[in-house]
Motif scaffolding. Structure first.
Motif, PDB file in Angstrom:
ATOM      1  N   ARG A 102       0.866  -1.191   0.000  1.00  0.00           N
ATOM      2  CA  ARG A 102       0.000   0.000   0.000  1.00  0.00           C
ATOM      3  C   ARG A 102       0.901   1.239   0.000  1.00  0.00           C
ATOM      4  O   ARG A 102       1.107   1.876   1.030  1.00  0.00           O
ATOM      5  CB  ARG A 102      -0.907  -0.003   1.222  1.00  0.00           C
ATOM      6  N   SER A 103       1.460   1.566  -1.162  1.00  0.00           N
ATOM      7  CA  SER A 103       2.435   2.656  -1.213  1.00  0.00           C
ATOM      8  C   SER A 103       2.203   3.601  -2.390  1.00  0.00           C
ATOM      9  O   SER A 103       1.493   3.279  -3.343  1.00  0.00           O
ATOM     10  CB  SER A 103       3.857   2.089  -1.262  1.00  0.00           C
ATOM     11  N   PHE A 104       2.834   4.752  -2.253  1.00  0.00           N
ATOM     12  CA  PHE A 104       2.802   5.800  -3.265  1.00  0.00           C
ATOM     13  C   PHE A 104       4.224   6.313  -3.444  1.00  0.00           C
ATOM     14  O   PHE A 104       5.004   6.327  -2.494  1.00  0.00           O
ATOM     15  CB  PHE A 104       1.947   6.996  -2.816  1.00  0.00           C
ATOM     16  N   ILE A 105       4.539   6.782  -4.649  1.00  0.00           N
ATOM     17  CA  ILE A 105       5.806   7.467  -4.909  1.00  0.00           C
ATOM     18  C   ILE A 105       5.453   8.731  -5.686  1.00  0.00           C
ATOM     19  O   ILE A 105       4.740   8.670  -6.686  1.00  0.00           O
ATOM     20  CB  ILE A 105       6.787   6.590  -5.719  1.00  0.00           C
ATOM     21  N   TYR A 106       5.941   9.880  -5.200  1.00  0.00           N
ATOM     22  CA  TYR A 106       5.644  11.152  -5.852  1.00  0.00           C
ATOM     23  C   TYR A 106       6.770  12.138  -5.588  1.00  0.00           C
ATOM     24  O   TYR A 106       7.577  11.947  -4.673  1.00  0.00           O
ATOM     25  CB  TYR A 106       4.307  11.727  -5.382  1.00  0.00           C
ATOM     26  N   GLY A 107       6.835  13.166  -6.395  1.00  0.00           N
ATOM     27  CA  GLY A 107       7.872  14.177  -6.236  1.00  0.00           C
ATOM     28  C   GLY A 107       7.613  15.076  -5.047  1.00  0.00           C
ATOM     29  O   GLY A 107       6.476  15.212  -4.587  1.00  0.00           O
ATOM     30  N   ALA A 108       8.667  15.709  -4.562  1.00  0.00           N
ATOM     31  CA  ALA A 108       8.536  16.613  -3.422  1.00  0.00           C
ATOM     32  C   ALA A 108       7.853  17.921  -3.825  1.00  0.00           C
ATOM     33  O   ALA A 108       7.132  18.514  -3.019  1.00  0.00           O
ATOM     34  CB  ALA A 108       9.904  16.905  -2.818  1.00  0.00           C
TER      35      ALA A 108
ATOM     36  N   PHE B  38       3.681  17.006  -5.700  1.00  0.00           N
ATOM     37  CA  PHE B  38       3.283  15.826  -4.941  1.00  0.00           C
ATOM     38  C   PHE B  38       1.879  15.336  -5.257  1.00  0.00           C
ATOM     39  O   PHE B  38       1.478  14.271  -4.796  1.00  0.00           O
ATOM     40  CB  PHE B  38       3.417  16.082  -3.438  1.00  0.00           C
ATOM     41  N   LEU B  39       1.131  16.056  -6.063  1.00  0.00           N
ATOM     42  CA  LEU B  39      -0.205  15.603  -6.444  1.00  0.00           C
ATOM     43  C   LEU B  39      -0.186  14.743  -7.713  1.00  0.00           C
ATOM     44  O   LEU B  39      -1.208  14.201  -8.104  1.00  0.00           O
ATOM     45  CB  LEU B  39      -1.152  16.795  -6.620  1.00  0.00           C
ATOM     46  N   SER B  40       0.982  14.636  -8.348  1.00  0.00           N
ATOM     47  CA  SER B  40       1.142  13.776  -9.530  1.00  0.00           C
ATOM     48  C   SER B  40       1.957  12.554  -9.126  1.00  0.00           C
ATOM     49  O   SER B  40       3.155  12.655  -8.877  1.00  0.00           O
ATOM     50  CB  SER B  40       1.854  14.522 -10.656  1.00  0.00           C
ATOM     51  N   ASP B  41       1.317  11.430  -9.041  1.00  0.00           N
ATOM     52  CA  ASP B  41       1.981  10.197  -8.617  1.00  0.00           C
ATOM     53  C   ASP B  41       2.903   9.643  -9.693  1.00  0.00           C
ATOM     54  O   ASP B  41       2.537   9.575 -10.857  1.00  0.00           O
ATOM     55  CB  ASP B  41       0.960   9.100  -8.320  1.00  0.00           C
ATOM     56  N   ILE B  42       4.054   9.185  -9.262  1.00  0.00           N
ATOM     57  CA  ILE B  42       4.925   8.369 -10.105  1.00  0.00           C
ATOM     58  C   ILE B  42       4.436   6.924  -9.988  1.00  0.00           C
ATOM     59  O   ILE B  42       4.432   6.167 -10.939  1.00  0.00           O
ATOM     60  CB  ILE B  42       6.397   8.480  -9.650  1.00  0.00           C
ATOM     61  N   TYR B  43       4.023   6.557  -8.757  1.00  0.00           N
ATOM     62  CA  TYR B  43       3.474   5.228  -8.494  1.00  0.00           C
ATOM     63  C   TYR B  43       2.352   5.377  -7.467  1.00  0.00           C
ATOM     64  O   TYR B  43       2.490   6.102  -6.486  1.00  0.00           O
ATOM     65  CB  TYR B  43       4.559   4.286  -7.947  1.00  0.00           C
ATOM     66  N   ASN B  44       1.251   4.673  -7.709  1.00  0.00           N
ATOM     67  CA  ASN B  44       0.087   4.711  -6.821  1.00  0.00           C
ATOM     68  C   ASN B  44      -0.447   3.285  -6.713  1.00  0.00           C
ATOM     69  O   ASN B  44      -0.901   2.713  -7.705  1.00  0.00           O
ATOM     70  CB  ASN B  44      -0.966   5.650  -7.418  1.00  0.00           C
ATOM     71  N   TRP B  45      -0.378   2.688  -5.543  1.00  0.00           N
ATOM     72  CA  TRP B  45      -0.753   1.283  -5.355  1.00  0.00           C
ATOM     73  C   TRP B  45      -2.193   0.992  -5.778  1.00  0.00           C
ATOM     74  O   TRP B  45      -2.494  -0.114  -6.186  1.00  0.00           O
ATOM     75  CB  TRP B  45      -0.525   0.842  -3.916  1.00  0.00           C
ATOM     76  N   ARG B  46      -3.054   1.959  -5.698  1.00  0.00           N
ATOM     77  CA  ARG B  46      -4.453   1.742  -6.074  1.00  0.00           C
ATOM     78  C   ARG B  46      -4.627   1.664  -7.586  1.00  0.00           C
ATOM     79  O   ARG B  46      -5.573   1.101  -8.083  1.00  0.00           O
ATOM     80  CB  ARG B  46      -5.333   2.844  -5.514  1.00  0.00           C
ATOM     81  N   ARG B  47      -3.679   2.249  -8.304  1.00  0.00           N
ATOM     82  CA  ARG B  47      -3.794   2.345  -9.756  1.00  0.00           C
ATOM     83  C   ARG B  47      -2.731   1.523 -10.481  1.00  0.00           C
ATOM     84  O   ARG B  47      -2.989   0.954 -11.533  1.00  0.00           O
ATOM     85  CB  ARG B  47      -3.665   3.827 -10.132  1.00  0.00           C
ATOM     86  N   ASP B  48      -1.517   1.475  -9.936  1.00  0.00           N
ATOM     87  CA  ASP B  48      -0.360   0.931 -10.646  1.00  0.00           C
ATOM     88  C   ASP B  48       0.198  -0.338 -10.016  1.00  0.00           C
ATOM     89  O   ASP B  48       1.400  -0.568 -10.063  1.00  0.00           O
ATOM     90  CB  ASP B  48       0.774   1.967 -10.669  1.00  0.00           C
ATOM     91  N   GLY B  49      -0.646  -1.167  -9.435  1.00  0.00           N
ATOM     92  CA  GLY B  49      -0.185  -2.334  -8.699  1.00  0.00           C
ATOM     93  C   GLY B  49       0.754  -3.245  -9.458  1.00  0.00           C
ATOM     94  O   GLY B  49       1.584  -3.920  -8.871  1.00  0.00           O
ATOM     95  N   GLU B  50       0.671  -3.276 -10.773  1.00  0.00           N
ATOM     96  CA  GLU B  50       1.518  -4.175 -11.562  1.00  0.00           C
ATOM     97  C   GLU B  50       2.698  -3.459 -12.227  1.00  0.00           C
ATOM     98  O   GLU B  50       3.351  -4.019 -13.079  1.00  0.00           O
ATOM     99  CB  GLU B  50       0.669  -4.870 -12.645  1.00  0.00           C
TER     100      GLU B  50
END
Length: 172
Positions: free
Chosen positions: A102-108, A111-123
């Motif tokens: 259950r993780s997210f990766i985004y810029g500092a 931060f509202l634009s995800d690089i990775y979002n577990w709800r959307r990019d699980g694979e």
């Protein structure tokens, strides 16, 4: 709306973060970290209904220096670790999303634009995520993990510290 339930929920959320903070103040200095006091954090965002939404109310949070914020929102318990772009590898990304599903990766900055979002990019692949990071103008990236409880958060934080030391992401 049941005011008593809201009151009890908020009290439990704050109390569990205060307790976690005190535990970590005793445990983390030997790992090279300094644990700050719990504060009222304002201006945060939570991911609801498929989008990041501004919280206009405070939530409990504290810093684990260097580079980590720990806290709780009505959605989850969380930590966020700031990692300089040049220290991010596909191996670290892979380990992070394996340890913290259950993780997210985004810029500092953005931060509202995800690089990775577990709800959307699980694979998503670690290599694909690293390509997005490399293509970004951001210099610092936030790696966030969400948990169901303060106890799970503490276990996750210990796993983060172990992985972070292994992949040399910390300024220790």
């Amino acid at each position: 709306m049941n005011v008593r339930e809201i009151h009890e929920f908020l009290n439990e959320m704050w109390e569990s973060i205060f307790t976690l903070n005190e535990e970590l103040k005793l445990e983390l200095p030997k790992e090279g970290f300094r644990v700050e006091d719990v504060e009222e954090a304002f201006g945060a965002y939570i991911f609801l209904d498929g989008e990041w939404r501004l919280m206009k109310y405070p939530h409990p949070a504290f810093e684990v220096k260097p580079q980590i914020e720990v806290g709780a929102t009505p959605e989850s318990y969380y930590f966020v670790v700031a990692v300089p772009k040049e220290r991010i590898t596909a191996e670290f990304i892979g380990r992070f999303i394996e340890l913290f599903p259950r993780s997210f990766i985004y810029g500092a900055q953005d931060f509202l634009s995800d690089i990775y979002n577990w709800r959307r990019d699980g694979e998503a692949s670690p290599e694909g995520i690293l390509k997005k990071i490399a293509a970004s103008d951001e210099k610092l990236f936030q790696f966030e993990a969400n948990f169901e409880s303060a106890g799970e958060l503490k276990k996750g934080l210990m796993k983060l510290i172990e992985a972070g030391k292994r992949f040399e992401i910390f300024d220790l």
